[in-house]
Design a protein around this motif. Structure first.
Motif, PDB file in Angstrom:
ATOM      1  N   LYS A  38      -6.038  -2.707   2.487  1.00 48.78           N
ATOM      2  CA  LYS A  38      -7.336  -2.325   1.918  1.00 48.78           C
ATOM      3  C   LYS A  38      -7.969  -3.404   1.048  1.00 48.78           C
ATOM      4  CE  LYS A  38      -6.807   1.805   3.673  1.00 48.78           C
ATOM      5  NZ  LYS A  38      -7.570   2.181   4.884  1.00 48.78           N
ATOM      6  N   ARG A  39      -7.172  -4.357   0.571  1.00 51.07           N
ATOM      7  CA  ARG A  39      -7.695  -5.332  -0.385  1.00 51.07           C
ATOM      8  C   ARG A  39      -7.307  -6.747   0.033  1.00 51.07           C
ATOM      9  NH1 ARG A  39      -5.077  -4.288  -5.669  1.00 51.07           N
ATOM     10  NH2 ARG A  39      -3.377  -3.354  -4.490  1.00 51.07           N
ATOM     11  N   PRO A  40      -7.935  -7.758  -0.536  1.00 54.58           N
ATOM     12  CA  PRO A  40      -7.523  -9.132  -0.227  1.00 54.58           C
ATOM     13  C   PRO A  40      -6.045  -9.336  -0.533  1.00 54.58           C
ATOM     14  CG  PRO A  40      -9.604  -9.140  -1.404  1.00 54.58           C
ATOM     15  CD  PRO A  40      -9.102  -7.718  -1.438  1.00 54.58           C
ATOM     16  N   GLU A  80      -0.076  -8.649  -7.936  1.00 55.82           N
ATOM     17  CA  GLU A  80       0.441  -7.435  -8.559  1.00 55.82           C
ATOM     18  C   GLU A  80       1.926  -7.192  -8.305  1.00 55.82           C
ATOM     19  OE1 GLU A  80      -2.008  -4.301  -7.101  1.00 55.82           O
ATOM     20  OE2 GLU A  80      -3.852  -5.131  -7.963  1.00 55.82           O
ATOM     21  N   SER A 100      -1.922 -17.744  -0.761  1.00 56.02           N
ATOM     22  CA  SER A 100      -2.890 -16.704  -1.143  1.00 56.02           C
ATOM     23  C   SER A 100      -4.255 -17.002  -0.550  1.00 56.02           C
ATOM     24  CB  SER A 100      -2.993 -16.617  -2.672  1.00 56.02           C
ATOM     25  OG  SER A 100      -1.752 -16.296  -3.259  1.00 56.02           O
ATOM     26  N   ARG A 126      -9.269  -8.529   9.500  1.00 60.31           N
ATOM     27  CA  ARG A 126      -8.915  -7.304   8.797  1.00 60.31           C
ATOM     28  C   ARG A 126      -8.987  -6.070   9.693  1.00 60.31           C
ATOM     29  NH1 ARG A 126     -13.444  -7.173   4.192  1.00 60.31           N
ATOM     30  NH2 ARG A 126     -12.392  -5.232   3.635  1.00 60.31           N
ATOM     31  N   SER A 150      -4.375 -11.685  -1.784  1.00 56.49           N
ATOM     32  CA  SER A 150      -4.045 -12.289  -3.074  1.00 56.49           C
ATOM     33  C   SER A 150      -3.890 -11.240  -4.170  1.00 56.49           C
ATOM     34  CB  SER A 150      -5.114 -13.309  -3.475  1.00 56.49           C
ATOM     35  OG  SER A 150      -6.381 -12.694  -3.588  1.00 56.49           O
ATOM     36  N   GLU A 151      -4.561 -10.116  -4.033  1.00 58.97           N
ATOM     37  CA  GLU A 151      -4.414  -9.066  -5.038  1.00 58.97           C
ATOM     38  C   GLU A 151      -3.023  -8.440  -4.979  1.00 58.97           C
ATOM     39  OE1 GLU A 151      -9.138  -7.741  -4.969  1.00 58.97           O
ATOM     40  OE2 GLU A 151      -7.565  -6.224  -5.180  1.00 58.97           O
ATOM     41  N   TYR A 152      -2.505  -8.225  -3.771  1.00 59.52           N
ATOM     42  CA  TYR A 152      -1.143  -7.704  -3.646  1.00 59.52           C
ATOM     43  C   TYR A 152      -0.137  -8.711  -4.181  1.00 59.52           C
ATOM     44  CZ  TYR A 152      -3.281  -4.364  -0.384  1.00 59.52           C
ATOM     45  OH  TYR A 152      -4.055  -3.398   0.189  1.00 59.52           O
ATOM     46  N   TRP A 186      -7.404 -12.555   6.315  1.00 57.26           N
ATOM     47  CA  TRP A 186      -7.736 -11.129   6.200  1.00 57.26           C
ATOM     48  C   TRP A 186      -9.232 -10.912   6.369  1.00 57.26           C
ATOM     49  CZ3 TRP A 186     -10.447  -8.540   2.127  1.00 57.26           C
ATOM     50  CH2 TRP A 186     -10.389  -7.142   2.184  1.00 57.26           C
ATOM     51  N   ASP A 244      -6.014 -14.681   2.318  1.00 59.14           N
ATOM     52  CA  ASP A 244      -7.318 -14.067   2.041  1.00 59.14           C
ATOM     53  C   ASP A 244      -8.328 -14.405   3.125  1.00 59.14           C
ATOM     54  OD1 ASP A 244      -6.428 -12.851  -0.231  1.00 59.14           O
ATOM     55  OD2 ASP A 244      -7.562 -14.093  -1.637  1.00 59.14           O
ATOM     56  N   ASP A 294       0.838  -1.205   0.000  1.00 60.69           N
ATOM     57  CA  ASP A 294       0.000   0.000   0.000  1.00 60.69           C
ATOM     58  C   ASP A 294       0.868   1.248   0.000  1.00 60.69           C
ATOM     59  OD1 ASP A 294      -2.099  -1.971   1.862  1.00 60.69           O
ATOM     60  OD2 ASP A 294      -2.880  -0.829   0.170  1.00 60.69           O
TER      61      ASP A 294
END
Length: 730
Positions: free
Chosen positions: A289-291, A298, A271, A282, A293-295, A278, A275, A250
């Motif tokens: 801010k996001r699951p 990316e 992942s 969380r 697995s998205e980080y 989280w 998830d 982030d």
């Protein structure tokens, strides 16, 4: 499963072996100094004199390898006439660059003692000298080679200076850190390094090894190089957990991280587990801010060597399907690891089942994009055995009748309340702990347990555990006194309330002889089926220190239950102390991996051929990548563990069982059967609710989706075998 990741079997069989077609970027080649004296040529006078007098001392020598491999872990044919493997450019050309027609090779100098263990000013001088040496002796004479910026990462200010000095040089393409550090990479002390890397648009590559000083695993120091080498993925997992949950991505939304020599088969289960965690926790990390697995999708890339090799080829195809579903297939980078013993040749490293399109990307396209390098049945739930339920931790008042008078006085004078170790493992307010499901009293807790797990089914059974933290009690007499009291309370106050309840006794593992005596004392009770050991330990459980416990358990036909938690002085990760409970919660899985590796590789199951081990509350979707890695490593270095007469996976399938809860799988659940197939046995999983803990997964719903014969094994048969129960039980 994406058609872009996997080639149909009939087409795969037609693909020839031989020199890879098209360009190749090798993301992991190692160059070394001919000798440590060479570095003096590149040091300022002050540090040259210092090096001549004192050398490079390693204050953390035990932290690198339990037993150092021969030949610098290099191929036997990689030794030049003079110097170390990887120190001769001409030999590297003939053996690798020319032989395989490598288009571009990225050098990762592994003089790890320079980077992480010297005092800051000396370490900075050494890494600057190493970068100068690599540029002058390797990169400038050979246009196919590019370099990594080595930095003294434990002193970020010096590291940042070196990144700014070389960050815009066209032949340096990434910043190199070592895997084993003093702290997890999420800690803010490293953030300056990330800021500098982002400023120069450089990825950060993390390579296995290092001399951080922490234990090699989150479960303590292992005995063998095999355990160390197979355990690298666990340290990567700990760093990723830390970076995601401490908000690194982030804070640095364009940061790129490359995991080198750690494999990638574990990424899907990690992942999924992150998830789910989280989703539960969380609120503890509102900055995420996001699951997770998205980080991961990316920001992370993975080199292929050593690529995991499932026993059955279709399981690798399934793995590719999982990575494709997560969106990380384009994050795989070919690497050879030249000149090491587990070198991967580019024509054989990638399985035939991998599609040609994906192979092209792995061999060159993904690395070029990353670095900017130029390139030319429905069933019921009966009968069932729930292998993991809990009762409330007994209070001192509840244990009072079971404690000798002298120790009751000791407890009163010391103000001991027995809660510290338990609340550390299960924070009372955490949404995963579920303490409110117990109710206000023991009788109410037992009623709720029966209602939630056993119901009115007379054939149902549940294995009851209570964690008391005796592993954290120093005085041996006190620790065994409290263990005895807890066990007597469990038998007299809990198990006696319902014959369907089976018991898991506690022992102080730090005092194996006393622990074995306690097993002998109460292990013959007809409702006792298991000896509980916390996952966290000062030494991994394969260490022969624990043999008295295993001998006593095997003699009485009891299983060993390795369960979530524990309280020791060693960090719960291979890379130091995390900041958040969510990191420990997710990371318990890599402690379980370390314990499995230790039990198998140190020969526990050879010594105790009928011993059974149940892994409780640590997840299970991590099993396939661990088994693939262990089996592959065994093929290469089995001489170190000659007592293993079979592949490590065979021992696990025969001796180890795993609780179903928590279920680290995608929310849609489509991959569950795939993971079960990858484990390679229907005998491993045992049904569990983990009452009262909350995991946002429904084991009953999962079982109802399984074929009836598999569901019956998970619900009943596997636990009957693990706990040595009469066939008719349940």
């Amino acid at each position: 499963m994406s058609s872009t990741a996997v080639t149909a079997p009939e087409a795969a069989g037609d693909q020839p072996r031989g020199r890879a077609q098209g360009p190749i970027i090798d993301a992991d080649i190692h160059n070394y100094l001919p000798s440590h004296a060479t570095i003096r040529e590149y040091l300022p006078q002050r540090w040259r004199t210092y090096h001549e007098s004192f050398g490079t001392r390693n204050p953390n020598s035990i932290a690198f390898f339990p037993t150092r491999p021969r030949n610098m872990a290099a191929r036997a044919d990689a030794w030049p006439d003079k110097g170390a493997p990887g120190s001769d450019l001409d030999l590297m050309r003939s053996q690798h660059l020319d032989l395989w027609d490598i288009t571009i090779g990225i050098l990762n100098p592994l003089e790890q003692i320079f980077m992480g263990s010297q005092f800051p000013a000396f370490s900075a001088a050494l890494t600057t000298a190493l970068n100068h040496y690599t540029l002058e002796r390797w990169v400038e004479p050979e246009p196919r080679l590019y370099a990594s910026i080595c930095v003294p990462y434990e002193d970020p200010d010096f590291a940042v200076e070196e990144i700014h000095r070389l960050g815009d040089h066209p032949r340096f393409v990434q910043v190199l850190l070592n895997l084993r550090t003093r702290d997890p990479f999420g800690h803010r002390k490293y953030w300056k390094i990330y800021e500098a890397a982002v400023a120069h648009d450089l990825p950060i590559a993390v390579h296995v090894g290092g001399v951080g000083g922490n234990t090699i695993t989150g479960a303590g120091f292992p005995s063998y190089y095999f355990e160390d080498h197979a355990g690298y993925p666990q340290a990567f997992q700990a760093h990723i957990i830390s970076m995601v949950f401490e908000g690194v991505f982030d804070a640095f939304p364009t940061l790129k991280f490359v995991c080198q020599e750690g494999g990638f088969a574990w990424v899907p289960w990690l992942s999924w587990r992150m998830d789910r965690a989280w989703g539960l926790l969380r609120d503890e990390v509102p900055h995420v801010k996001r699951p997770p697995s998205e980080y991961i999708r990316e920001h992370l890339w993975y080199t292929t060597q050593p690529i995991e090799e499932p026993e059955h080829p279709h399981q690798f195809a399934e793995l590719l399907g999982q990575t494709d579903a997560l969106g990380i297939s384009d994050r795989l980078l070919f690497s050879s690891d030249y000149p090491h013993w587990d070198f991967d040749a580019p024509d054989r490293a990638l399985p035939k089942l991998m599609s040609r399109e994906l192979k092209v990307g792995v061999l060159s396209g993904h690395a070029a994009q990353l670095t900017g390098l130029p390139m030319s049945p429905e069933v019921g739930l009966s009968p069932r055995i729930d292998c993991d339920v809990h009762v409330p931790t007994p209070s001192v008042a509840q244990l009072h009748p079971h404690i000798p008078h002298h120790w009751n006085e000791y407890i009163a004078n010391a103000g001991f309340d027995g809660t510290m170790a338990v609340t550390s493992t299960y924070p009372p307010g955490a949404p995963t702990t579920g303490t409110d499901r117990f109710g206000a009293s023991l009788s109410e807790a037992l009623d709720n347990l029966r209602r939630c797990t056993l119901g009115d089914d007379p054939s149902a059974r549940a294995v009851v555990s209570t964690h008391y933290g005796v592993e954290a009690m120093g005085p041996p007499d006190f620790s065994i006194t409290m263990a005895r009291a807890v066990n007597d309370w469990l038998i007299n106050d809990c198990l006696s309330a319902d014959e369907r309840l089976l018991g898991s006794i506690v022992v102080p593992p730090q005092y194996p002889e006393l622990a074995a005596d306690e097993v002998e004392r109460v292990g013959g009770h007809p409702q006792v089926v298991q000896v509980f050991l916390p996952a966290r330990a000062v030494k991994p459980y394969g260490n022969r220190t624990y043999y008295p416990i295993f001998a006593a358990a095997e003699g009485l036909g009891l299983a060993i239950g390795v369960g979530f938690g524990g309280m020791t002085w060693t960090p719960p990760t291979p890379v130091g102390w995390p900041s958040y409970y969510v990191e420990e919660y997710v990371g318990m899985a890599h402690i379980m991996q370390a314990q499995v590796s230790s039990l198998i590789l140190e020969g526990t199951f050879q010594r105790f051929p009928t011993l059974r081990v149940a892994l409780l509350e640590g997840g299970w979707t991590w099993l396939p990548p661990l088994l693939w890695r262990l089996d592959k490593e065994w093929k290469g270095i089995r001489r170190e563990v000659p007592w293993l007469t079979e592949a490590p996976s065979a021992y696990l399938r025969r001796h180890v069982r795993v609780s179903l809860q928590p279920i680290d799988a995608p929310a849609k659940g489509d991959d569950v059967l795939t993971v079960l197939d990858q484990i390679g046995s229907d005998d491993v999983l045992m049904f569990a609710t983990d009452f009262p803990h909350v995991h946002n997964s429904d084991p009953a719903a999962l079982v109802r989706r399984l074929p009836s014969d598999l569901a019956t094994k998970i619900l009943h048969d596997n636990a009957v075998d693990c706990y040595g129960l009469a066939v008719g039980v349940g």
